[in-house]
Design an enzyme around this catalytic site. Structure first.
Site, PDB file in Angstrom:
ATOM      1  N   TYR A 145       0.827  -1.213   0.000  1.00 15.17           N
ATOM      2  CA  TYR A 145       0.000   0.000   0.000  1.00 15.17           C
ATOM      3  C   TYR A 145       0.859   1.259   0.000  1.00 15.17           C
ATOM      4  O   TYR A 145       0.426   2.309  -0.461  1.00 15.17           O
ATOM      5  CB  TYR A 145      -0.951   0.024   1.205  1.00 15.17           C
ATOM      6  CG  TYR A 145      -2.106  -0.964   1.123  1.00 15.17           C
ATOM      7  CD1 TYR A 145      -2.162  -1.921   0.119  1.00 15.17           C
ATOM      8  CD2 TYR A 145      -3.143  -0.937   2.040  1.00 15.17           C
ATOM      9  CE1 TYR A 145      -3.205  -2.830   0.037  1.00 15.17           C
ATOM     10  CE2 TYR A 145      -4.199  -1.832   1.966  1.00 15.17           C
ATOM     11  CZ  TYR A 145      -4.218  -2.778   0.969  1.00 15.17           C
ATOM     12  OH  TYR A 145      -5.257  -3.669   0.900  1.00 15.17           O
ATOM     13  N   LYS A 194       2.933 -15.277   3.189  1.00 11.95           N
ATOM     14  CA  LYS A 194       2.881 -15.985   1.903  1.00 11.95           C
ATOM     15  C   LYS A 194       4.330 -16.260   1.483  1.00 11.95           C
ATOM     16  O   LYS A 194       4.770 -15.919   0.375  1.00 11.95           O
ATOM     17  CB  LYS A 194       2.130 -15.106   0.879  1.00 11.95           C
ATOM     18  CG  LYS A 194       1.855 -15.774  -0.436  1.00 11.95           C
ATOM     19  CD  LYS A 194       0.814 -16.879  -0.383  1.00 11.95           C
ATOM     20  CE  LYS A 194       0.647 -17.567  -1.714  1.00 11.95           C
ATOM     21  NZ  LYS A 194      -0.117 -18.821  -1.645  1.00 11.95           N
ATOM     22  N   ASP A 226      -3.440 -18.022   2.374  1.00 15.42           N
ATOM     23  CA  ASP A 226      -4.581 -18.668   1.703  1.00 15.42           C
ATOM     24  C   ASP A 226      -5.200 -19.728   2.606  1.00 15.42           C
ATOM     25  O   ASP A 226      -6.422 -19.834   2.736  1.00 15.42           O
ATOM     26  CB  ASP A 226      -4.181 -19.237   0.325  1.00 15.42           C
ATOM     27  CG  ASP A 226      -2.782 -19.834   0.285  1.00 15.42           C
ATOM     28  OD1 ASP A 226      -2.041 -19.736   1.286  1.00 15.42           O
ATOM     29  OD2 ASP A 226      -2.413 -20.423  -0.747  1.00 15.42           O
ATOM     30  N   ASP A 251      -5.787  -6.230   5.729  1.00 16.17           N
ATOM     31  CA  ASP A 251      -6.956  -5.526   5.208  1.00 16.17           C
ATOM     32  C   ASP A 251      -8.019  -6.543   4.792  1.00 16.17           C
ATOM     33  O   ASP A 251      -9.205  -6.433   5.133  1.00 16.17           O
ATOM     34  CB  ASP A 251      -6.509  -4.679   3.997  1.00 16.17           C
ATOM     35  CG  ASP A 251      -7.577  -3.709   3.522  1.00 16.17           C
ATOM     36  OD1 ASP A 251      -8.603  -3.579   4.199  1.00 16.17           O
ATOM     37  OD2 ASP A 251      -7.377  -3.085   2.464  1.00 16.17           O
ATOM     38  N   ASP A 255     -11.700  -8.091   7.078  1.00 21.90           N
ATOM     39  CA  ASP A 255     -13.062  -8.024   6.528  1.00 21.90           C
ATOM     40  C   ASP A 255     -13.696  -9.413   6.553  1.00 21.90           C
ATOM     41  O   ASP A 255     -14.873  -9.568   6.874  1.00 21.90           O
ATOM     42  CB  ASP A 255     -13.040  -7.516   5.072  1.00 21.90           C
ATOM     43  CG  ASP A 255     -13.415  -6.040   4.968  1.00 21.90           C
ATOM     44  OD1 ASP A 255     -12.955  -5.259   5.826  1.00 21.90           O
ATOM     45  OD2 ASP A 255     -14.159  -5.664   4.038  1.00 21.90           O
TER      46      ASP A 255
HETATM   47  P1  NAD Z   1     -17.876  -1.179   3.095  1.00 21.73           P
HETATM   48  O1  NAD Z   1     -16.977  -1.728   4.146  1.00 21.73           O
HETATM   49  O2  NAD Z   1     -18.209   0.246   3.172  1.00 21.73           O
HETATM   50  O3  NAD Z   1     -19.263  -2.017   3.096  1.00 21.73           O
HETATM   51  C1  NAD Z   1     -19.309  -3.423   2.853  1.00 21.73           C
HETATM   52  C2  NAD Z   1     -20.671  -3.954   3.337  1.00 21.73           C
HETATM   53  O4  NAD Z   1     -20.705  -3.920   4.774  1.00 21.73           O
HETATM   54  C3  NAD Z   1     -21.857  -3.122   2.868  1.00 21.73           C
HETATM   55  O5  NAD Z   1     -22.930  -3.969   2.586  1.00 21.73           O
HETATM   56  C4  NAD Z   1     -22.193  -2.259   4.059  1.00 21.73           C
HETATM   57  O6  NAD Z   1     -23.549  -1.851   4.139  1.00 21.73           O
HETATM   58  C5  NAD Z   1     -21.823  -3.166   5.220  1.00 21.73           C
HETATM   59  N1  NAD Z   1     -21.410  -2.409   6.427  1.00 21.73           N
HETATM   60  C6  NAD Z   1     -20.219  -1.782   6.615  1.00 21.73           C
HETATM   61  N2  NAD Z   1     -20.218  -1.155   7.799  1.00 21.73           N
HETATM   62  C7  NAD Z   1     -21.425  -1.381   8.367  1.00 21.73           C
HETATM   63  C8  NAD Z   1     -22.021  -0.978   9.605  1.00 21.73           C
HETATM   64  N3  NAD Z   1     -21.377  -0.223  10.529  1.00 21.73           N
HETATM   65  N4  NAD Z   1     -23.290  -1.385   9.859  1.00 21.73           N
HETATM   66  C9  NAD Z   1     -23.947  -2.156   8.994  1.00 21.73           C
HETATM   67  N5  NAD Z   1     -23.437  -2.576   7.813  1.00 21.73           N
HETATM   68  C10 NAD Z   1     -22.180  -2.184   7.506  1.00 21.73           C
HETATM   69  O7  NAD Z   1     -17.200  -1.559   1.696  1.00 21.73           O
HETATM   70  P2  NAD Z   1     -17.403  -0.908   0.221  1.00 21.73           P
HETATM   71  O8  NAD Z   1     -18.864  -0.689  -0.024  1.00 21.73           O
HETATM   72  O9  NAD Z   1     -16.642  -1.765  -0.666  1.00 21.73           O
HETATM   73  O10 NAD Z   1     -16.664   0.485   0.310  1.00 21.73           O
HETATM   74  C11 NAD Z   1     -17.327   1.747   0.388  1.00 21.73           C
HETATM   75  C12 NAD Z   1     -16.284   2.849   0.414  1.00 21.73           C
HETATM   76  O11 NAD Z   1     -15.515   2.777   1.619  1.00 21.73           O
HETATM   77  C13 NAD Z   1     -15.264   2.761  -0.743  1.00 21.73           C
HETATM   78  O12 NAD Z   1     -15.071   4.070  -1.229  1.00 21.73           O
HETATM   79  C14 NAD Z   1     -14.011   2.228  -0.089  1.00 21.73           C
HETATM   80  O13 NAD Z   1     -12.867   2.659  -0.767  1.00 21.73           O
HETATM   81  C15 NAD Z   1     -14.108   2.877   1.297  1.00 21.73           C
HETATM   82  N6  NAD Z   1     -13.350   2.206   2.396  1.00 21.73           N
HETATM   83  C16 NAD Z   1     -12.854   3.032   3.368  1.00 21.73           C
HETATM   84  C17 NAD Z   1     -12.208   2.479   4.473  1.00 21.73           C
HETATM   85  C18 NAD Z   1     -11.726   3.403   5.561  1.00 21.73           C
HETATM   86  O14 NAD Z   1     -12.213   4.524   5.703  1.00 21.73           O
HETATM   87  N7  NAD Z   1     -10.765   2.988   6.386  1.00 21.73           N
HETATM   88  C19 NAD Z   1     -12.053   1.087   4.573  1.00 21.73           C
HETATM   89  C20 NAD Z   1     -12.604   0.278   3.570  1.00 21.73           C
HETATM   90  C21 NAD Z   1     -13.268   0.838   2.470  1.00 21.73           C
END
Ligand code: NAD
Length: 365
Positions: A145, A194, A226, A251, A255
């Site tokens: 990153y 890895k 993996d 990361d 998730d």
């Molecule tokens: P996301 O993590 O925002 O969401 C993935 C799924 O999880 C979605 O269905 C969402 O509704 C659910 N979810 C996430 N947090 C939740 C909560 N607190 N309560 C209930 N449901 C929840 O992933 P994405 O949609 O791929 O990314 C959205 C944006 O966020 C992108 O622009 C990405 O780059 C950014 N992002 C930012 C960070 C950060 O700020 N550290 C981390 C990861 C992704």
């Protein structure tokens, strides 16, 4: 205690879940007679549209002055990101520079699901068994990153390249944090890598194993990433204790861990540096549910518990927040993301009502 706190609400559900954590900070302030001075500052995609930069100078100055920083998630829906030039997108223009600025190299991501809440998980209750309690520690300022990024047409082809680099100091300091944590908790330490393919991973593991020599009392295991992804679903409890992951693997697997325990909304985190730390949920800005008051505030409120405990040394205050959060779940209160997971009589609350109940419980205790 008197502290200055910078508040970066971020994008999407950020302002909603940050609002609930601010209520919780107010409750702790009242209960323990602390004084927390909160200063809000723009950060992320909203900051870009408002001020032309996702991490404006004014925000940097506020963060520099603060004792600790609270950060909501940032980002737009992936398809909307094209509205922002690449260098101003929230990850490249805000999150990575924030991490670099304060050298927040150790990212603590607790993955907790007690046996009594096994029904939150999409896995069978017997797989959750006595409960999941893994502390994932992700290296946060090195690896691919932060490596050099090259893109472009060369003489005869289009190409892009991301360099991945780790040096001894970067690996050693986070490995020490992980072993110290495992020793404190009396658990094993599992190194994820890895090394069968990547030179950086062979190096990473060699340094981690060198550090392990200073911790003969800490059971040590290592696993290919993996296989770790597979085992996390098949038998997550085998990793109860500390897991150490480099930046990108951390990361992704954190998730996945959110999926294993039932929701990304259950994934708080603290990003700790030598001088300054910030806290943020492990997830993104969830644009699909933004503005609906249905997000789970646990990830942000749990990050506040980590802030009190890990960043400010206020252990009782942190414990009060965890107790309030888990007692609500035990009593059947959930947000939308955890509804319909087999709990009979669950009461589904909005984000703000869930936050109000957390505050009520903290003050009642
Ligand atoms: P996301 O993590 O925002 O969401 C993935 C799924 O999880 C979605 O269905 C969402 O509704 C659910 N979810 C996430 N947090 C939740 C909560 N607190 N309560 C209930 N449901 C929840 O992933 P994405 O949609 O791929 O990314 C959205 C944006 O966020 C992108 O622009 C990405 O780059 C950014 N992002 C930012 C960070 C950060 O700020 N550290 C981390 C990861 C992704």
């Amino acid at each position: 205690m008197k502290k200055e706190i910078a508040v970066l609400e971020g994008d999407g559900i950020g302002p909603e879940i940050v609002a609930e954590s601010v209520k919780v900070i107010g409750a702790i302030e009242k209960k323990y007679h602390h004084e927390f001075n909160l200063t809000y500052a723009p950060f992320g995609a909203s900051a870009y549209f408002q001020c032309g930069s996702p991490f404006p100078d004014e925000t940097k100055a506020i963060c520099d002055r603060a004792d600790v920083i609270i950060k909501g998630p940032v980002g737009l829906a992936v398809e909307e990101m094209n509205r922002i030039p690449a260098e101003h997108r929230p990850e490249i223009g805000a999150i990575l520079p924030l991490r670099k600025r304060y050298d927040t190299f150790a990212n603590f991501r607790p993955v907790r699901l007690p046996k009594s809440l096994a029904f939150f998980s999409p896995l069978r209750p017997e797989i959750i068994g006595d409960g999941i309690d893994i502390l994932m520690i992700r290296e946060l300022v090195g690896g691919i990153y932060f490596g050099e990024k090259t893109e472009g047409p060369s003489t005869d082809m289009a190409f892009s390249r991301d360099d991945c680099m780790y040096d001894d100091a970067l690996v050693r300091r986070v490995a020490k944090v992980a072993f110290d944590e495992a020793r404190r908790l009396g658990t094993q330490m599992t190194n994820v890598h890895k090394a069968n393919v990547l030179a950086t991973s062979r190096f990473w593991t060699a340094v981690v194993e060198d550090v392990a020599r200073d911790y003969p009392d800490v059971p040590y295991a290592s696993v290919l990433v993996d296989n770790a992804a597979y085992q996390l679903v098949k038998n997550p409890r085998q990793y109860n204790g500390v897991m150490l992951l480099e930046n990108m693997m951390g990361d992704i697997l954190t998730d996945q861990a959110g999926g294993v325990i039932g929701s990304l909304g259950l994934m708080p985190s603290a990003c700790v540096g030598p001088e300054k730390s910030y806290v943020e949920p492990a997830h993104g800005s969830a644009p699909d549910i933004a503005g609906k008051n249905i997000a789970n505030p646990y990830s942000m409120v749990g990050s506040i518990a980590l802030m009190f405990d890990r960043c400010l040394g206020l252990t009782d205050e942190g414990r009060d927040i965890w107790t309030a959060l888990f007692s609500l779940y035990e009593d059947g209160f959930v947000t939308q993301d955890l509804a319909g997971f087999g709990q009979r009589g669950a009461r589904v609350l909005s984000c703000s009502d869930f936050g109000d109940l957390i505050v009520e419980r903290i003050l009642a205790d």
